[in-house]
Motif scaffolding. Sequence first.
Motif, PDB file in Angstrom:
ATOM      1  N   ASP A 157     -26.129  -4.009 -28.364  1.00 34.86           N
ATOM      2  CA  ASP A 157     -26.082  -3.084 -27.234  1.00 34.86           C
ATOM      3  C   ASP A 157     -25.925  -3.883 -25.949  1.00 34.86           C
ATOM      4  OD1 ASP A 157     -26.517  -0.694 -28.718  1.00 34.86           O
ATOM      5  OD2 ASP A 157     -28.659  -1.155 -28.808  1.00 34.86           O
ATOM      6  N   VAL A 158     -24.990  -3.480 -25.097  1.00 31.86           N
ATOM      7  CA  VAL A 158     -24.808  -4.145 -23.818  1.00 31.86           C
ATOM      8  C   VAL A 158     -24.822  -3.098 -22.711  1.00 31.86           C
ATOM      9  CG1 VAL A 158     -22.272  -4.075 -23.966  1.00 31.86           C
ATOM     10  CG2 VAL A 158     -23.383  -5.721 -22.448  1.00 31.86           C
ATOM     11  N   ASP A 192     -30.453  -4.537  -9.346  1.00 36.17           N
ATOM     12  CA  ASP A 192     -30.617  -4.571 -10.789  1.00 36.17           C
ATOM     13  C   ASP A 192     -30.064  -3.306 -11.443  1.00 36.17           C
ATOM     14  OD1 ASP A 192     -32.257  -5.975 -13.139  1.00 36.17           O
ATOM     15  OD2 ASP A 192     -32.629  -3.811 -13.264  1.00 36.17           O
ATOM     16  N   ASP A 193     -30.165  -2.180 -10.761  1.00 33.92           N
ATOM     17  CA  ASP A 193     -29.674  -0.918 -11.325  1.00 33.92           C
ATOM     18  C   ASP A 193     -28.154  -0.857 -11.354  1.00 33.92           C
ATOM     19  OD1 ASP A 193     -32.193   0.426 -11.756  1.00 33.92           O
ATOM     20  OD2 ASP A 193     -32.360   0.584  -9.594  1.00 33.92           O
ATOM     21  N   ILE A 194     -27.516  -1.197 -10.242  1.00 33.20           N
ATOM     22  CA  ILE A 194     -26.078  -0.923 -10.155  1.00 33.20           C
ATOM     23  C   ILE A 194     -25.198  -2.115 -10.507  1.00 33.20           C
ATOM     24  CG2 ILE A 194     -26.567   0.716  -8.302  1.00 33.20           C
ATOM     25  CD1 ILE A 194     -25.039  -1.209  -6.443  1.00 33.20           C
ATOM     26  N   GLY A 195     -25.773  -3.311 -10.594  1.00 33.36           N
ATOM     27  CA  GLY A 195     -24.908  -4.477 -10.760  1.00 33.36           C
ATOM     28  C   GLY A 195     -25.211  -5.378 -11.923  1.00 33.36           C
ATOM     29  N   LYS A 196     -26.056  -4.963 -12.855  1.00 30.67           N
ATOM     30  CA  LYS A 196     -26.514  -5.860 -13.915  1.00 30.67           C
ATOM     31  C   LYS A 196     -25.649  -5.756 -15.163  1.00 30.67           C
ATOM     32  CE  LYS A 196     -30.284  -4.554 -15.831  1.00 30.67           C
ATOM     33  NZ  LYS A 196     -31.716  -4.260 -15.970  1.00 30.67           N
ATOM     34  N   VAL A 197     -25.399  -6.914 -15.777  1.00 33.18           N
ATOM     35  CA  VAL A 197     -24.772  -6.980 -17.090  1.00 33.18           C
ATOM     36  C   VAL A 197     -25.726  -7.755 -17.996  1.00 33.18           C
ATOM     37  CG1 VAL A 197     -22.814  -7.761 -18.460  1.00 33.18           C
ATOM     38  CG2 VAL A 197     -22.455  -6.993 -16.110  1.00 33.18           C
ATOM     39  N   PHE A 198     -26.210  -7.119 -19.069  1.00 30.75           N
ATOM     40  CA  PHE A 198     -27.097  -7.840 -19.987  1.00 30.75           C
ATOM     41  C   PHE A 198     -27.159  -7.103 -21.318  1.00 30.75           C
ATOM     42  CE2 PHE A 198     -29.921  -4.474 -19.128  1.00 30.75           C
ATOM     43  CZ  PHE A 198     -31.039  -4.559 -19.936  1.00 30.75           C
ATOM     44  N   ASP A 199     -27.591  -7.838 -22.354  1.00 35.24           N
ATOM     45  CA  ASP A 199     -27.762  -7.213 -23.663  1.00 35.24           C
ATOM     46  C   ASP A 199     -29.217  -6.799 -23.802  1.00 35.24           C
ATOM     47  OD1 ASP A 199     -28.463  -9.936 -23.666  1.00 35.24           O
ATOM     48  OD2 ASP A 199     -28.384 -10.034 -25.848  1.00 35.24           O
ATOM     49  N   SER A 200     -29.452  -5.499 -23.930  1.00 33.97           N
ATOM     50  CA  SER A 200     -30.809  -4.987 -24.048  1.00 33.97           C
ATOM     51  C   SER A 200     -31.357  -5.175 -25.452  1.00 33.97           C
ATOM     52  CB  SER A 200     -30.851  -3.504 -23.671  1.00 33.97           C
ATOM     53  OG  SER A 200     -30.037  -2.759 -24.553  1.00 33.97           O
ATOM     54  N   ALA A 201     -30.471  -5.214 -26.428  1.00 30.84           N
ATOM     55  CA  ALA A 201     -30.845  -5.454 -27.822  1.00 30.84           C
ATOM     56  C   ALA A 201     -29.582  -5.904 -28.536  1.00 30.84           C
ATOM     57  CB  ALA A 201     -31.416  -4.195 -28.467  1.00 30.84           C
ATOM     58  N   ASP A 248     -15.788   2.328 -25.994  1.00 26.39           N
ATOM     59  CA  ASP A 248     -17.239   2.482 -26.078  1.00 26.39           C
ATOM     60  C   ASP A 248     -17.927   1.253 -26.638  1.00 26.39           C
ATOM     61  OD1 ASP A 248     -16.554   2.581 -28.738  1.00 26.39           O
ATOM     62  OD2 ASP A 248     -17.253   4.627 -29.074  1.00 26.39           O
ATOM     63  N   SER A 249     -17.154   0.198 -26.988  1.00 21.43           N
ATOM     64  CA  SER A 249     -17.718  -1.070 -27.454  1.00 21.43           C
ATOM     65  C   SER A 249     -16.885  -2.210 -26.896  1.00 21.43           C
ATOM     66  CB  SER A 249     -17.732  -1.148 -28.989  1.00 21.43           C
ATOM     67  OG  SER A 249     -18.567  -0.155 -29.540  1.00 21.43           O
ATOM     68  N   ILE A 250     -17.545  -3.307 -26.552  1.00 20.82           N
ATOM     69  CA  ILE A 250     -16.856  -4.494 -26.045  1.00 20.82           C
ATOM     70  C   ILE A 250     -17.491  -5.731 -26.668  1.00 20.82           C
ATOM     71  CG2 ILE A 250     -16.235  -3.431 -23.836  1.00 20.82           C
ATOM     72  CD1 ILE A 250     -18.530  -4.982 -22.544  1.00 20.82           C
ATOM     73  N   ASP A 251     -16.746  -6.832 -26.620  1.00 17.38           N
ATOM     74  CA  ASP A 251     -17.283  -8.111 -27.073  1.00 17.38           C
ATOM     75  C   ASP A 251     -18.114  -8.711 -25.943  1.00 17.38           C
ATOM     76  OD1 ASP A 251     -17.255 -11.156 -27.260  1.00 17.38           O
ATOM     77  OD2 ASP A 251     -16.494 -10.606 -29.237  1.00 17.38           O
ATOM     78  N   TYR A 252     -19.406  -8.904 -26.199  1.00 19.15           N
ATOM     79  CA  TYR A 252     -20.274  -9.502 -25.195  1.00 19.15           C
ATOM     80  C   TYR A 252     -21.025 -10.671 -25.817  1.00 19.15           C
ATOM     81  CZ  TYR A 252     -23.857 -10.197 -21.657  1.00 19.15           C
ATOM     82  OH  TYR A 252     -24.670 -10.769 -20.713  1.00 19.15           O
ATOM     83  N   GLY A 303     -20.042 -12.946 -27.677  1.00 18.85           N
ATOM     84  CA  GLY A 303     -19.682 -13.181 -29.071  1.00 18.85           C
ATOM     85  C   GLY A 303     -20.094 -12.101 -30.038  1.00 18.85           C
ATOM     86  N   VAL A 304     -20.634 -10.992 -29.528  1.00 25.42           N
ATOM     87  CA  VAL A 304     -21.086  -9.911 -30.400  1.00 25.42           C
ATOM     88  C   VAL A 304     -20.427  -8.612 -29.952  1.00 25.42           C
ATOM     89  CG1 VAL A 304     -23.066  -8.562 -31.183  1.00 25.42           C
ATOM     90  CG2 VAL A 304     -23.306 -11.020 -30.846  1.00 25.42           C
ATOM     91  N   MET A 305     -19.821  -7.863 -30.900  1.00 29.38           N
ATOM     92  CA  MET A 305     -19.272  -6.565 -30.580  1.00 29.38           C
ATOM     93  C   MET A 305     -20.443  -5.612 -30.334  1.00 29.38           C
ATOM     94  SD  MET A 305     -16.640  -4.822 -29.908  1.00 29.38           S
ATOM     95  CE  MET A 305     -15.383  -5.982 -30.456  1.00 29.38           C
ATOM     96  N   SER A 306     -20.513  -5.085 -29.111  1.00 32.43           N
ATOM     97  CA  SER A 306     -21.698  -4.345 -28.692  1.00 32.43           C
ATOM     98  C   SER A 306     -21.330  -2.966 -28.165  1.00 32.43           C
ATOM     99  CB  SER A 306     -22.443  -5.109 -27.588  1.00 32.43           C
ATOM    100  OG  SER A 306     -22.798  -6.400 -28.022  1.00 32.43           O
TER     101      SER A 306
END
Length: 819
Positions: free
Chosen positions: A598-599, A586-595, A652-656, A658-661
């Motif tokens: 923010d990704v 979970d620490d080294i391999g996770k991709v998720f939107d925390s809020a 420092d920002s990417i589309d995740y 559908g949202v620029m995060s």
Amino acid sequence: MYISPVRPHRMSNRTLTLCAAVCLVAIGLHAQTVTFLDQTTRAPIPDVTLTCTGSGTVAVSKADGRANIAALMGCDSIRIDHLSYTPVTMAWAALAASPEVDLSYRVNLLRAVVTSGSRFAEPKRDVPEQIDILPRREISFMGQPTAAELLQNTGTVFVQKSQLGGGSPTIRGFQANRILLVVDGVRMNNAITRSGHTQDLITVDQYALDRIEVVSGPNSVAYGSDALGGTIHLITRSPKFMGADSIRTTGDAFVRYATAAHEKTAHAGIELRGKKLASFTSITASDFGDLRQGSTRNPFYEDLGRMPFEVVREGGLDVVKRNEDSNVQLGTGYKQLDLLEKLRFRSGEHFVHQLNLQLSTSSDVPRYDRLTDYSLDSDGNIVPKYAEWYYGPQQRILAAYTLEVKKEVGLFQTARFTPSWQHQEQSRHNRRFGSSKLGHNTEEVDVFGFNADLEKHIGKHELRYGVDFGNESVASSANTENIETGTLSYRTTRYPNGGSKMNTIAAYVNHSMEISPKLIISEGLRFTNVRLNTTFNDDEDFRFLNGTYEQNNSALTWRAGVVLMPGSDWRFSLLASSGFRAPNVDDIGKVFDSAQGDVIVPNPGLEPEYTTNFEGSISKTINDRVTFEANGFYTLYTNAITVGPYTVNGEDSIDYDGVMSRVAALRNASEAYLYGASGQFTGHFNAHFTLRSGFTYTYARIRTDSTDYPLDHIPPVFGRTSLEYQAKKLRMEASVVYNGWKRLRDFNTKAGSEDNLKATTSLGAPAWYTLNVRGAYAFNAHLSLQLALENILDMNYRTFGSGVSAPGRNFVVGLRAGF
């Protein structure tokens, strides 16, 4: 005729003695057993010790509370003793004339026995760690819906909730994968136990528990990685053997209804007790509706937690509907089912075999904090972010076999060998408002483990040592479903889609020595090696991560403590200890939107985090009635894994989704520090009234070259105070549970922080308190009624970091039966 009067015949002293002896024998023939019962609950009490103060002869009550007192015949002074009850002294004649003896419940904390300090039973007074115990009797009386609420209402553990079907405990400022959950000696934490808020705690059925032990502070010598802030050991009930060849059946059943969430819970347990074979079976089913929050609001933030809308699907479209009662948190209800089976078999004098099977599953669990996320359009209309966001059924399966050996051999006197297998399945499902694309992410984890724990006493020295092995595999899959056409398409997996593995090997040793009855020293070492292998194989998204990443981390953790009991019921303890946590999948391999906006992206370069802890405690008991205890600690937290700004291919920002995060990642901070204190008071005024009170305070900061800033997950000051009344068949309690303010300056406001600032006020997390009463009445040994009124004032509040408001006024009724 004169008849002389008949004179009464005078019996000699010898004849009188003989008659008295005959009478005593006759009484003894009919009163060889006595049953010990809890004065309040009427439940039988096992393990009551009866000691003749003259001869030293001992008898002990069995699992059904019965004790054979034939060996004590004629003793003028028998001391009746139990760790959890007030001792009494009786003569054998009085005892033999009483088929049932009531004992008054009173816990002497220093006499209690704990297992979580060294993985073996030892007196709590000998252990320098702070360990709080919640026994089965208290678990039953508190009558909470899940283990999360149970711990929250003790006032010693802080619990955060993102949804009704969850509960993430915090100990000394550490939460989630920095707190170790253990069930029956087997680690629950695994390769995907996350750093954010968790819900694993509620997968252990509280109605099947014998007790909970909470260790505050690093416990890595006993349990290894993750035990930075503490360990919560959930110990389920074990069936007991009978001394005779006959088989005895006991059981219990419980039904409960609570108004705040229209909760309906039913539990049944049955225990078979034989001389060589024993079994315990438990089943609990719960149905929770939508949770109603309190209506008594602070006028300065009266809209906090209101749910003004719900999303429904009409004519193939998402439609926003007005919530007629904004205090009802629509989309919080769920169902849960828990099963447990324990079999114990005694093969000879020295060996006991145990099979432990556990299953927990649930319905879909709505992620309420995400469903409340919305914005307003130019006309002031509500536009929700999500139409759907829910966890799929969370499943936990445990199968463990334990061989228990009690035999004097060269290497040990007591040993346990436990191979185990656990399977956990988690899934997340979400769909944005107005979209036809429903995303599905599913994770499956299999954990194979083996523990060998051995104990050896050599004179004044006690050695406890062992080895641990673990092998974990993670499979992560994902797809996007078009709910209108049913077609499936690509979706980024939460964890590396090429699979991940973690392997752990460890060895530990704990030593303690009773230099004198007043002075005990203890120390321990543990070596742990954790290997991680994870493969990114993504041809459509985040290709910059593709490849296999490996980590090989080792740590040597230690502890050293001293306990001093100089007399007059004073007790002092000092402890220095260390802890560590190896990065997991979970620490080294996770991709998720925390809020929203923010990704968090993977950072395979993470290193282990470490703690060095110093603590001390002082306690004083006065006349075996009043006990004060105070604890203080300071923890140095190095290489702390925290969320910080990050870049992807220099951006420092990417589309995740559908949202620029903004891009963030878990990174090793240079250093953080935590300190705090806790205190407890227990006062038994007389045989009926008891006052208890406790509080906990924690402060923490991350050090920087300029200004230190707050570490996230740190709760405000919290505690609980209660006044209890006990009498025959009756127990009542009035309590206040409270939290202090957590001001905005104490929040971690960095991107990806878990402090959940958006779920609180502009000033921070407000202070709150609730007034509560509960009671239980035992009609007899087989039937009792429980009633409670929680949050009497219907206060509206949220615990810090939570995305769902706490229950409002809650009336609870429960009926418990036993046989």
